[in-house]
Scaffold this active site. Structure first.
Site, PDB file in Angstrom:
ATOM      1  N   SER A 172      37.389  45.722  43.650  1.00 38.33           N
ATOM      2  CA  SER A 172      36.414  45.671  44.735  1.00 38.33           C
ATOM      3  C   SER A 172      34.986  45.797  44.194  1.00 38.33           C
ATOM      4  O   SER A 172      34.538  44.938  43.429  1.00 38.33           O
ATOM      5  CB  SER A 172      36.726  46.758  45.767  1.00 38.33           C
ATOM      6  OG  SER A 172      36.009  46.559  46.957  1.00 38.33           O
ATOM      7  N   LEU A 173      34.258  46.843  44.533  1.00 38.38           N
ATOM      8  CA  LEU A 173      32.909  47.035  43.983  1.00 38.38           C
ATOM      9  C   LEU A 173      32.943  47.139  42.470  1.00 38.38           C
ATOM     10  O   LEU A 173      32.005  46.714  41.784  1.00 38.38           O
ATOM     11  CB  LEU A 173      32.275  48.290  44.570  1.00 38.38           C
ATOM     12  CG  LEU A 173      31.782  48.249  46.016  1.00 38.38           C
ATOM     13  CD1 LEU A 173      31.198  49.599  46.409  1.00 38.38           C
ATOM     14  CD2 LEU A 173      30.744  47.150  46.216  1.00 38.38           C
ATOM     15  N   ASP A 196      40.316  41.535  43.807  1.00 38.48           N
ATOM     16  CA  ASP A 196      39.684  41.336  45.118  1.00 38.48           C
ATOM     17  C   ASP A 196      38.241  41.847  45.103  1.00 38.48           C
ATOM     18  O   ASP A 196      37.895  42.820  45.805  1.00 38.48           O
ATOM     19  CB  ASP A 196      40.463  42.004  46.233  1.00 38.48           C
ATOM     20  CG  ASP A 196      40.295  41.265  47.565  1.00 38.48           C
ATOM     21  OD1 ASP A 196      40.203  40.028  47.541  1.00 38.48           O
ATOM     22  OD2 ASP A 196      40.239  41.926  48.614  1.00 38.48           O
ATOM     23  N   HIS A 265      43.433  44.105  51.157  1.00 39.43           N
ATOM     24  CA  HIS A 265      42.495  44.336  50.054  1.00 39.43           C
ATOM     25  C   HIS A 265      43.211  44.904  48.829  1.00 39.43           C
ATOM     26  O   HIS A 265      42.975  44.474  47.694  1.00 39.43           O
ATOM     27  CB  HIS A 265      41.408  45.295  50.533  1.00 39.43           C
ATOM     28  CG  HIS A 265      40.190  45.354  49.664  1.00 39.43           C
ATOM     29  ND1 HIS A 265      39.611  44.234  49.085  1.00 39.43           N
ATOM     30  CD2 HIS A 265      39.418  46.404  49.264  1.00 39.43           C
ATOM     31  CE1 HIS A 265      38.546  44.597  48.384  1.00 39.43           C
ATOM     32  NE2 HIS A 265      38.427  45.913  48.477  1.00 39.43           N
TER      33      HIS A 265
END
Length: 500
Positions: A172-173, A196, A265
């Site tokens: 993610s981040l 993702d 996610h």
């Protein structure tokens, strides 16, 4: 999965607001058994704390697989006196946004899977303090986090580590943080994997602000939630769009709130861990878009390029990212099943009419094995004779037992007297071995409206499993053939110039 991306964002904010985690700090360190190392664990944070960025690095190796060794960058001896080995590859894990301020639940499994796949140093980057509850603040912390990771890498380079031996895995981040670190080293880092990569605040960002193919020798990304938390645009040399990159099968409904919000996610993490452990092979098929992939237009793998059908967590990539240097980026698509470990075999289904019809024909097809079944629909447009689709099943073709076909009837067709269709049915496991090989029922079949027609696909060696081990297993099993109106067995048919 029901619900829009914005709905899930609101639900996540509502969930976070209900949780009161007001304590922070490190878990108390403990001595590792049979070792002089002191084990450290992740920080925790809370939604009402200032959540200032605090970064710590925890080292795991085969010698201390269950004991994170704290690396203190201000004390070089903390690395020199650790199990770190500069001759090994180094994996750097960077987590993403933490809604509840807790240690990521997947960290231990990821460390275990990485160390099981390759002899490596694994460094987990803990920035729970700085990534909790306030997403915008977490995004603002990414540049400072990247500087900290770059400082770690510089220390490792001083110990003899090479840039090419470094592999950053960002979730993610964390994927974009890995990209920024890669930029700082001029794209000379060996390998970046984005699981993702986050979409909000990054979809419209320039390449210098997010993960990009120029950030490492080889950059790959796995997309599973492009309609909500994940980014929808390609960001690597290879971008895997699993199940089209959204709405993962098996994810819960809105009634299971937290799972509904985060399941898609986090599926990227589960898939990557499963691939590392060698439980199954997740192979992607290059295609312009998911619609064309599902319609059976992208079923082959070019023998001239090793990246024609790349596989997630390939051993060659893990060992040497330069084996994957390519001249252009690729978007690849693949499907999974709905149950853990989500392994799937891709089946190309083809139905060819004996003559075209004046309306679109839809045929429902179900493939059954001894323990499971999968369903799909083949549509044949008005005026055409052939329809194709791709179906995911949890067993290979040679372990399938039955194909059940149904031609749904309608009042209009009944009044027109067109309640039957005739044609040939073919199936093959992807990728096709030599571009024109399909396994077809030997005779023309007739489907009557609304009736279910069963055909025996009992493996007798002619279906040819792609995996010799599975083929041997199938050929030695004794299964009673399913009963049905017909008892056909597939035969190999060479189809001239199929449009694939």
């Amino acid at each position: 999965m029901a619900g829009s991306g914005s709905t899930r964002h609101h639900l996540l904010q509502w969930t976070v607001s209900l949780v009161l985690i007001t304590w922070a700090g490190f878990f108390l360190p403990v001595k590792a058994q049979d070792s002089n190392l002191t084990c450290s664990d992740f920080q925790t944070s809370g939604i009402f704390q200032d959540n200032e960025l605090q970064v710590q690095f925890l080292l795991f190796t085969f010698q201390n697989q269950n004991c994170g060794h704290f690396i203190n960058l201000s004390k070089p001896e903390s690395i020199k006196d650790s199990p770190f080995n500069s001759s090994r590859a180094t994996k750097i894990l960077i987590h993403g946004f933490r809604a509840l301020g807790t240690k990521p639940s997947w960290i231990d499994d990821m460390v275990d899977a990485l160390l099981g796949a390759v002899d490596a140093n694994v460094v987990a980057v803990d920035w729970v303090s700085g990534s909790t509850a306030k997403y915008n603040q977490a995004v603002e912390n990414i540049p400072r986090l990247s500087n900290k990771v770059a400082e770690l890498i510089n220390r490792l380079l001083e110990l003899g580590v090479t840039e090419e031996s470094l592999h950053m895995i960002g979730i993610s981040l964390g994927a974009h943080a890995a990209g920024l670190v890669g930029q700082m080293f001029g794209g000379r880092i060996g390998h970046i994997t984005g699981l993702d990569p986050a979409g909000y605040k990054f979809k419209k960002a320039g390449p210098e602000e997010r993960l990009d193919p120029r950030d490492a020798i080889f950059v790959e990304a796995i997309h599973t939630d492009t309609d909500s938390f994940g980014i929808s645009i390609p960001v690597g040399h290879v971008d895997y769009f699993i199940n089209g990159g959204r709405d993962q099968p098996g994810c819960p409904s809105v009634r299971h709130l937290y799972g509904f919000v985060i399941c898609d996610h986090m599926r990227s993490v589960t898939i990557y861990i499963t691939a590392l452990r060698g439980i199954c092979s997740f192979t992607g098929f290059p295609c312009p878009n998911y619609k064309e992939f599902l319609s059976g237009q992208c079923v082959n793998c070019s023998v001239s390029s090793p990246l024609a059908c790349p596989r997630i967590a390939r051993e060659e990539i893990l060992a040497n990212p330069r084996t994957q240097i390519i001249s252009q980026e690729a978007q690849v698509f693949l499907m999974t099943t709905s149950k853990d470990p989500f392994c799937a075999h891709h089946m190309l289904l083809v139905f060819s009419l004996t003559e075209p019809r004046d309306s679109t024909i839809t045929i429902e097809i179900e493939l059954k094995s001894e323990t499971s079944s999968s369903k799909a629909k083949v549509s044949i447009p008005n005026g055409h004779v052939e329809g194709r689709t791709v179906l995911a099943h949890d067993v290979p073709l040679c372990e399938l037992q039955t194909a059940v076909l149904r031609y749904p009837g309608s009042i209009i067709r009944f009044w027109k007297g067109k309640t039957e269709i005739s044609g040939t049915f073919c199936v093959s496991e992807m990728p096709l071995k030599d571009r024109n090989e399909l396994f077809c029922l030997p005779n023309t079949i007739t489907l009557t409206g609304n009736s279910r027609h069963s055909f025996n696909l009992e493996a007798d060696g002619r279906l040819g499993c792609h995996n010799p081990t599975l083929a041997k297993k199938s050929n030695t099993q004794t299964n009673s053939p399913p009963t049905g109106p017909t008892n056909e067995i597939l035969t190999t048919t060479q189809v001239s110039n199929p449009p694939i």
